[in-house]
Every structure is written in C-alpha cells, then in structure tokens.
Design a protein around this motif. Structure first.
Motif, PDB file in Angstrom:
ATOM      1  N   GLU A 148       0.825  -1.212   0.000  1.00  0.00           N
ATOM      2  CA  GLU A 148       0.000   0.000   0.000  1.00  0.00           C
ATOM      3  C   GLU A 148       0.854   1.256   0.000  1.00  0.00           C
ATOM      4  OE1 GLU A 148      -3.044   2.111   3.151  1.00  0.00           O
ATOM      5  OE2 GLU A 148      -2.948  -0.072   3.082  1.00  0.00           O
ATOM      6  N   CYS A 149       1.999   1.198   0.684  1.00  0.00           N
ATOM      7  CA  CYS A 149       2.877   2.357   0.788  1.00  0.00           C
ATOM      8  C   CYS A 149       4.322   1.901   0.637  1.00  0.00           C
ATOM      9  CB  CYS A 149       2.681   3.048   2.140  1.00  0.00           C
ATOM     10  SG  CYS A 149       3.767   4.468   2.433  1.00  0.00           S
ATOM     11  N   GLY A 151       7.756   3.541   1.351  1.00  0.00           N
ATOM     12  CA  GLY A 151       8.579   4.635   1.867  1.00  0.00           C
ATOM     13  C   GLY A 151      10.027   4.314   1.556  1.00  0.00           C
ATOM     14  N   VAL A 155      12.707  10.448   0.894  1.00  0.00           N
ATOM     15  CA  VAL A 155      11.424  11.064   1.275  1.00  0.00           C
ATOM     16  C   VAL A 155      11.490  11.629   2.698  1.00  0.00           C
ATOM     17  CG1 VAL A 155       9.982   9.715  -0.292  1.00  0.00           C
ATOM     18  CG2 VAL A 155      10.454   8.841   2.007  1.00  0.00           C
ATOM     19  N   TYR A 168       7.027   8.108   8.728  1.00  0.00           N
ATOM     20  CA  TYR A 168       6.454   8.545   7.450  1.00  0.00           C
ATOM     21  C   TYR A 168       5.418   7.532   6.953  1.00  0.00           C
ATOM     22  CZ  TYR A 168       6.338   9.249   2.339  1.00  0.00           C
ATOM     23  OH  TYR A 168       5.933   9.416   1.026  1.00  0.00           O
ATOM     24  N   VAL A 169       5.796   6.246   6.974  1.00  0.00           N
ATOM     25  CA  VAL A 169       4.882   5.195   6.499  1.00  0.00           C
ATOM     26  C   VAL A 169       3.645   5.107   7.388  1.00  0.00           C
ATOM     27  CG1 VAL A 169       4.636   2.701   6.217  1.00  0.00           C
ATOM     28  CG2 VAL A 169       6.661   3.863   5.327  1.00  0.00           C
ATOM     29  N   GLU A 171       2.299   7.439   9.153  1.00  0.00           N
ATOM     30  CA  GLU A 171       1.438   8.605   8.908  1.00  0.00           C
ATOM     31  C   GLU A 171       0.683   8.468   7.587  1.00  0.00           C
ATOM     32  OE1 GLU A 171       1.701  13.487   8.436  1.00  0.00           O
ATOM     33  OE2 GLU A 171       3.535  12.317   8.714  1.00  0.00           O
ATOM     34  N   LYS A 172       1.388   8.018   6.546  1.00  0.00           N
ATOM     35  CA  LYS A 172       0.754   7.860   5.237  1.00  0.00           C
ATOM     36  C   LYS A 172      -0.400   6.853   5.289  1.00  0.00           C
ATOM     37  CE  LYS A 172       3.043  10.509   2.329  1.00  0.00           C
ATOM     38  NZ  LYS A 172       2.363  11.543   1.510  1.00  0.00           N
ATOM     39  N   MET A 173      -0.250   5.820   6.109  1.00  0.00           N
ATOM     40  CA  MET A 173      -1.247   4.763   6.178  1.00  0.00           C
ATOM     41  C   MET A 173      -2.267   4.989   7.288  1.00  0.00           C
ATOM     42  SD  MET A 173       1.277   1.497   5.488  1.00  0.00           S
ATOM     43  CE  MET A 173      -0.023   0.275   5.286  1.00  0.00           C
TER      44      MET A 173
END
Length: 255
Positions: A148-149, A151, A155, A168-169, A171-173
């Motif tokens: 799904e993501c 990272g 980035v 980062y991952v 937060e994105k998910m």
C-alpha cells in the motif's frame, strides 16, 4: 488491551533479499570503474561501510574515512549523486537479469498476509527504483501492488537508525505503531523501528549476525519454510519452526 494487528512493514536490503554483498556492492564497483576510479569495495570493506545507511552517505563516509587523500571535485555533492545514480542503474540492470532472489519464506509470508487482508508497506533507505525493480524481478510486474505504501530513498531527511522512515509510512497509512509488526535485518534498522515504537522481527544475514538486537521481539536467521526451519537466535517462537502469520500474531500479542 493491545491493538489488533493490521499491517506488516518491511525493510528491503538484507530483509526481503540478500541484496548487499552480491548486489549493491557489485553495482557500486561497476559505477566506480565506469567513472574511471580505481576504488574497489571488497566484501570485508563493504561490511564496514554498511554501518552507514544510504548509498550517497556511504560514498561520503568512504572518502572521509578510507580515502581522505582523494582530490574531490568542486561540486562534491553532484559528483557523489552522479556515482550513486550510476550505481542504481547497474543495480537495477542486475535485478532485471534475475540475479537476486527473495530470501527464504518472504514470498510465502507476503502472499499469506495479503490474502488475510493485512496491509503491507515498505520502509527503507534504498532508492524507489531499487525497490520496484526488486519487486518486479521477484514477484512479477504486479509485485509492487502488494504494498500500500513504499517509503523509500530521500522522502525523509534522516535515514535509519532514525525512526523517520517508519513514522512517514505510519502517517501515510493512518496507522498506530501498536497495529503493526516491522521486519528488519540490521541493528540500524531495528533501532529505527524501535524508535517508531514498533514490535520488530529480525532476520539476520552474514553481514548482520553479530549486531546488537536488544529490544527485538524475535531474532531468527531467516523466515524459513515448512521443512526449512529457521535458526532461533533470540526470543520465544512458541514451538514454531518458521515464521507464519500465526507466529507474527503471537509476536504482536494476539493469537
């Protein structure tokens, strides 16, 4: 009561595949030769350089620590970036030729997790091109779609052992670390995952076997397969001989 397991987060180099010794190291040396440099990173030297995460950072560390007499060009950052871009090109070519397989048990666990509805993500310091090339060469053109993501690369400014790439991952998910288990192979990777408050399973390799893995939930030499058991290094596998979803859920805290 702890959170339900919702996602598995994977490092790439050394975790999904043994890419370092016979992949990245060889690609670096090809890039150096292409640039007319007489540098050659031996297996032993590369093991020492792996203490630094990030390819561009590794080149800079090599110059500072092992080759301080090198007359650097005025634009050192551009020079390093050019070498790293060439290295990535050579590495991707090696992958497309099918030279680097996934580690034992990786494909089985990824597909079982996907089938079970668990979310999958990548958290790595390697470049996005390296990740997608590895996934395509080992899992087919749809390999990256399992995740799904992804990272990867630059980035985030601070690379492992900083927790930034995992944060980062997450937060994105939209995930809480308590809903996840991370998979790593090195001390720097483990420190990064623990810094993001993630329970972590470590699969060691030849380069990382002697690292300090204090704080890991489970340390084994591979995920393993039925009939191809892992070697337990630390932790309680509850009688399991290979890492499957049941064991991951136990590690996380749920049956």
């Amino acid at each position: 009561m702890s959170e339900k397991l919702r996602a598995l987060l994977f490092d790439v180099d050394g975790t999904l595949a043994d890419t370092e010794r016979d992949g990245h190291r060889v690609a670096f040396n090809r890039a150096f030769a292409e640039a007319g440099l007489d540098w050659n990173w031996s297996v032993e030297l590369y093991g020492e350089l792996l203490a630094v995460t990030g390819g561009k950072e590794r080149i800079r560390h090599f110059l500072e620590r092992y080759h301080s007499g090198f007359e650097a060009p005025p634009d050192l950052a551009g020079f390093v970036a050019g070498l790293h871009a060439a290295k990535t090109r050579h590495y991707v070519r090696m992958l497309t030729e099918g030279g680097i397989p996934l580690r034992s048990g990786v494909e089985r666990l990824l597909k079982a997790a996907s089938t079970a509805g668990l979310r999958l993500a990548i958290a790595t310091t390697t470049t996005p091109d390296n990740v997608t090339a590895l996934l395509a060469s080992t899992l087919g053109e749809e390999g990256a779609a399992l995740f799904e993501c992804i990272g990867a690369g630059d980035v985030v400014p601070a690379k492992k052992p900083a927790p930034d790439i995992y944060l980062y991952v997450l937060e994105k998910m939209g995930l809480d670390p308590a809903e996840c288990v991370a998979f790593e192979d090195s001390e720097n990777g483990l420190r990064s995952a623990l810094g993001a408050k993630l329970k972590t399973i470590v699969t060691t390799n030849d380069y990382t076997r002697g690292h300090d893995f204090g704080g890991a939930a489970l340390v084994v030499d591979r995920l393993g397969e039925p009939g191809e058991p892992f070697e337990l290094i630390d932790g309680d596998p509850a009688g399991a001989e290979y890492v499957d979803l049941d064991l991951v859920r136990r590690v996380h805290g749920h049956q």
